[in-house]
Design an enzyme around this catalytic site. Structure first.
Site, PDB file in Angstrom:
ATOM      1  CG  ASP A  19      -1.591  -1.099   1.298  1.00  0.00           C
ATOM      2  OD1 ASP A  19      -2.227  -1.618   0.310  1.00  0.00           O
ATOM      3  OD2 ASP A  19      -1.934  -1.702   2.433  1.00  0.00           O
ATOM      4  CD  GLU A 226      -8.326  -3.108  -1.797  1.00  0.00           C
ATOM      5  OE1 GLU A 226      -9.126  -3.561  -0.353  1.00  0.00           O
ATOM      6  OE2 GLU A 226      -7.908  -3.905  -2.422  1.00  0.00           O
TER       7      GLU A 226
END
Ligand code: FUB
Length: 325
Positions: A19, A226
């Site tokens: 991420d 997402e």
């Protein structure tokens, strides 16, 4: 530490990272990743395997320099409102302060977004005592626009709980819309001048197809899942995100930070592992895509590694497709 970075190779191997949110601060490239834990427990669609407890900040002077791990910047034990699962973070700079945004489960088990502050881009960061009122779900990404206004983009399906926030309150039975209904969009909220609170509530971003119709929930190659990220290129806002179940990074563009956005295409084809999650940043005169895959663990979904690739635009502003290898 990596003495010399190579595109599409892990930028660090001494810890698992995922991420990546990349920014240029003080002339260096700073990367704010999740710090995946090395455990062998089973996976599920709720994301319980992503049990992260802390954050490390990484930085590099340039792509020929070692990547520096600045150590623990924030730990869940120091966040009064959080119980577990420190997922994808981001950082921003304004008013002479560095702001670190992060999702975690609150004391009731629902994802919320918190903010912490520090004097250095490398941390450490001191968390605010409570999560940001009006925040929910996961994956905050913050854009400070050219006029100084901060925007926070957020949201994620399934383990990220976005489908359970379709009204004003958390609905544990909330489901994704039917396949022929408009897909859920990421949320955007204006940030207050001090960057610590949401100003006026969050709104849903519309992502439209070329005919101006909303992308449908069943359109899993294009709909938002997402990992939203917004950057500006030649005055246009680019919203990019993960498609989750189809494992791509895709993008849409708009004339305004809050949208509506029009779908434009794919940035990255599927990588090794279920998730990917990215950021896009200009460093000196080039643009870069930071993303993750699970190649460092031979495909274990919760043991991921951050990689990068140069990103190129066509004359018409479209982004050239990146192949993971
Ligand atoms: O790292 C945990 C979650 O996995 C992130 O919040 C999602 O974007 C996905 O990468």
């Amino acid at each position: 530490m990596s003495p010399q970075l190579k595109q599409h190779r892990p930028i660090v191997t001494h810890i698992y990272t995922a991420d990546p949110s990349a920014h240029v601060f003080e002339g260096k490239l700073y990367i704010y990743p999740s710090h995946d834990l090395d455990h062998d427990e089973p996976s599920n669609d709720n994301g319980d395997q992503y049990k992260m407890e802390d954050y490390h900040v990484l930085s590099l002077e340039d792509f020929d320099s070692p990547v520096v791990d600045h150590g623990e910047a924030l730990h869940v034990r120091d966040v009064p409102w959080a119980s577990k699962q420190m997922w994808a973070p981001d950082a921003a700079f304004k008013n002479g302060t560095y702001y670190f945004y992060f999702p975690a489960r609150d004391l009731e088990g629902n994802f919320r977004i918190g903010v912490a502050t520090g004097a250095s881009p490398a941390g450490p960061f001191q968390p605010e005592p409570n999560y940001m009122e009006g925040s929910f779900s996961i994956d905050p990404a913050v854009l400070v626009d050219d006029d100084g206004q901060g925007y926070m983009y957020f949201g994620g399906l399934w383990g990220g709980q976005l489908e359970k926030w379709q009204g004003d309150v958390f609905d544990p039975e909330g489901k994704e819309p039917a396949v022929d209904a408009p897909a859920l969009g990421p949320r955007v909220a204006r940030l207050s001048e001090d960057m610590l609170t949401i100003d006026g509530g969050a709104q849903e971003i519309a992502i439209l197809d070329e005919q101006g119709q909303p992308l449908l929930s069943g359109d899993e190659d294009r709909r938002f899942f997402e990992g939203a990220w917004v950057h500006k290129y030649n005055g246009l806002y680019y919203l990019s995100y993960s498609t989750g179940t189809t494992h791509k990074l895709v993008y849409a563009t708009s004339q305004a930070p809050q949208g509506p956005y029009t779908f434009r295409g794919t940035i990255l084809e599927p990588v090794i592992g279920w998730t990917t999650h990215h950021s896009i940043v200009q460093f000196r005169d080039k643009w870069y895509l930071f993303y993750h895959d699970s190649s460092l663990s031979d495909g274990v979904n919760h043991k991921r590694c951050v990689k990068y690739s140069e990103l190129q635009y066509n004359e018409d502003g479209t982004i050239r497709l990146v192949q993971p290898d």
